[in-house]
Design an enzyme around this catalytic site. Structure first.
Site, PDB file in Angstrom:
ATOM      1  N   CYS A 111      47.823  33.994  36.654  1.00 27.94           N
ATOM      2  CA  CYS A 111      47.855  32.302  35.760  1.00 27.94           C
ATOM      3  C   CYS A 111      47.278  31.433  37.902  1.00 27.94           C
ATOM      4  CB  CYS A 111      49.011  32.356  35.132  1.00 27.94           C
ATOM      5  SG  CYS A 111      47.570  30.186  34.017  1.00 27.94           S
ATOM      6  N   GLU A 112      46.334  30.103  37.256  1.00 29.62           N
ATOM      7  CA  GLU A 112      46.050  29.833  38.287  1.00 29.62           C
ATOM      8  C   GLU A 112      46.752  28.722  38.125  1.00 29.62           C
ATOM      9  OE1 GLU A 112      41.404  28.635  37.055  1.00 29.62           O
ATOM     10  OE2 GLU A 112      41.583  30.408  38.411  1.00 29.62           O
ATOM     11  N   HIS A 113      46.777  29.042  36.740  1.00 30.70           N
ATOM     12  CA  HIS A 113      47.156  26.801  35.998  1.00 30.70           C
ATOM     13  C   HIS A 113      48.951  27.199  36.812  1.00 30.70           C
ATOM     14  CE1 HIS A 113      43.967  28.113  33.415  1.00 30.70           C
ATOM     15  NE2 HIS A 113      43.913  27.373  33.936  1.00 30.70           N
ATOM     16  N   HIS A 114      50.146  27.583  36.862  1.00 33.43           N
ATOM     17  CA  HIS A 114      51.483  27.884  37.463  1.00 33.43           C
ATOM     18  C   HIS A 114      51.426  28.345  38.196  1.00 33.43           C
ATOM     19  CE1 HIS A 114      50.976  25.541  32.830  1.00 33.43           C
ATOM     20  NE2 HIS A 114      51.110  25.105  33.531  1.00 33.43           N
ATOM     21  N   GLN A 152      42.932  34.554  32.212  1.00 34.18           N
ATOM     22  CA  GLN A 152      42.569  35.823  32.007  1.00 34.18           C
ATOM     23  C   GLN A 152      41.442  36.581  31.235  1.00 34.18           C
ATOM     24  OE1 GLN A 152      45.515  38.073  28.680  1.00 34.18           O
ATOM     25  NE2 GLN A 152      44.115  39.394  28.200  1.00 34.18           N
ATOM     26  N   HIS A 180      51.662  36.080  29.473  1.00 43.04           N
ATOM     27  CA  HIS A 180      51.350  35.471  30.501  1.00 43.04           C
ATOM     28  C   HIS A 180      52.865  34.810  29.964  1.00 43.04           C
ATOM     29  CE1 HIS A 180      47.019  34.740  30.602  1.00 43.04           C
ATOM     30  NE2 HIS A 180      47.419  35.516  29.643  1.00 43.04           N
ATOM     31  N   CYS A 182      53.750  32.032  31.899  1.00 43.34           N
ATOM     32  CA  CYS A 182      53.364  30.484  32.433  1.00 43.34           C
ATOM     33  C   CYS A 182      53.450  30.121  29.886  1.00 43.34           C
ATOM     34  CB  CYS A 182      52.060  30.110  32.250  1.00 43.34           C
ATOM     35  SG  CYS A 182      50.720  30.692  32.022  1.00 43.34           S
TER      36      CYS A 182
END
Length: 223
Positions: A111-114, A152, A180, A182
């Site tokens: 995941c590119e956010h976390h 995703q 996910h 996260c």
């Protein structure tokens, strides 16, 4: 009015994304893999030291280098266009004109956010218009686009667009069902939930074809 930092946090926590292409700078590949590893190693050392870890401990000594190599060579290796699977196809000599489905392709992404794992399965299908692709190529395409910081929805679209390009047909579909970490391991810590995304191109936009694809991926496979 919300501060910019708050907006960024909200954006990431809600797993939103901006566009279909992976956001890369124009100078993304000016450094060699070895130079990137050396730089990331120092950053990981700084993170661990800031957290209070003792990097002289035998268990931790090699961690910065291991993490740096993993980032560049493994889990984010799909950022490098040189690692993109070759686009060779074969003439459909058997004139197989029905749907071809490759299901339960393992997805390991981040995941590119976390920067936490996304783990699940992809189901990919296409209808040949004269060309076919090796079954392992479909797995490799999924793996290539998964090995990068991802969202995703973007991953699903990138897989479909690449197969459309390779096969020269719009008749491609992909469904991904993934967990996910996260979501599962932080925040609300919902360990049971998974996320399903789908992208349908060409004939797969038609209800009958889409339903046929969904029926195929529901089939039990046992050996």
């Amino acid at each position: 009015m919300a501060h910019n930092h708050d907006l960024q946090e909200d954006f990431g926590d809600n797993h939103m994304f901006t566009h279909f292409d992976t956001p890369l700078r124009t100078d993304a590949f000016e450094l060699s893999d070895e130079e990137k590893i050396a730089s990331i190693k120092k950053d990981v050392e700084h993170i661990l030291q800031t957290l209070g870890m003792d990097l002289t401990d035998d268990s931790l000594k090699g961690t910065p280098n291991r993490v740096a190599k993993m980032f560049v060579k493994e889990i984010f290796g799909g950022l490098n266009p040189k690692k993109k699977p070759s686009s060779s196809t074969f003439e459909n000599k058997y004139k197989y004109g029905e749907m071809l489905v490759e299901k339960n392709i393992t997805v390991y992404s981040t995941c590119e956010h976390h920067l936490l794992p996304i783990v699940g399965r992809a189901h990919v299908a296409y209808i040949s218009n004269g060309n076919v692709v090796g079954l392992s190529k479909m797995n490799r395409i999924v793996d290539y686009f998964a090995k990068r910081p991802q969202v995703q929805e973007r991953l699903t679209i990138q897989i479909v667009r690449e197969l459309q390009r390779v096969l020269n047909t719009e008749d491609v579909a992909c469904i991904i069902d993934a967990k996910h970490l996260c979501v599962n391991s932080r925040g609300i810590r919902d360990i049971e939930s998974s996320t399903v995304t789908a992208e349908f191109g060409g004939k797969f936009k038609e209800e009958a074809t889409r339903r046929e694809f969904l029926e195929y991926i529901k089939l039990e496979t046992s050996f």
